[in-house]
Motif scaffolding. Structure first.
Motif: not given
Length: 92
Positions: A8-29
């Motif tokens: 996959l191509a390197a992407d300069p935006h990868l630096a904004i990734i943070q640890p996020v927990p799995p979603p508590a709810r599988r829905a678009c609020a």
């Protein structure tokens, strides 16, 4: 330059990734609030918000990226493990 092991191509935006927990709810609020349907769900990898995909009528995940600058999402669909950058329009 080091080759990307998954091709996959390197992407300069990868630096904004943070640890996020799995979603508590599988829905678009936002879709739930509006009473609109969604097709697939995406999770923001900066803040963890879940939104609907570009195939959904309201495209909330893309809207979130545009208003917050949180441009990397992952699919939370069963069996999928990819990430997408909205700015560069590529898998990362």
């Amino acid at each position: 330059m080091t080759a990307n092991p998954v091709g996959l191509a390197a992407d300069p935006h990868l630096a904004i990734i943070q640890p996020v927990p799995p979603p508590a709810r599988r829905a678009c609020a936002e879709c739930v609030q509006l009473g609109t349907p969604w097709v697939h769900l995406r999770q923001c990898l900066t803040c963890g918000q879940v939104g609907c995909c570009d195939s959904s009528p309201m495209r909330h995940a893309r809207g979130h990226a545009a208003t917050t600058g949180h441009v990397i999402v992952r699919s939370i669909e069963p069996g999928e493990s990819w990430r997408w950058c909205y700015v560069d329009e590529q898998f990362v």
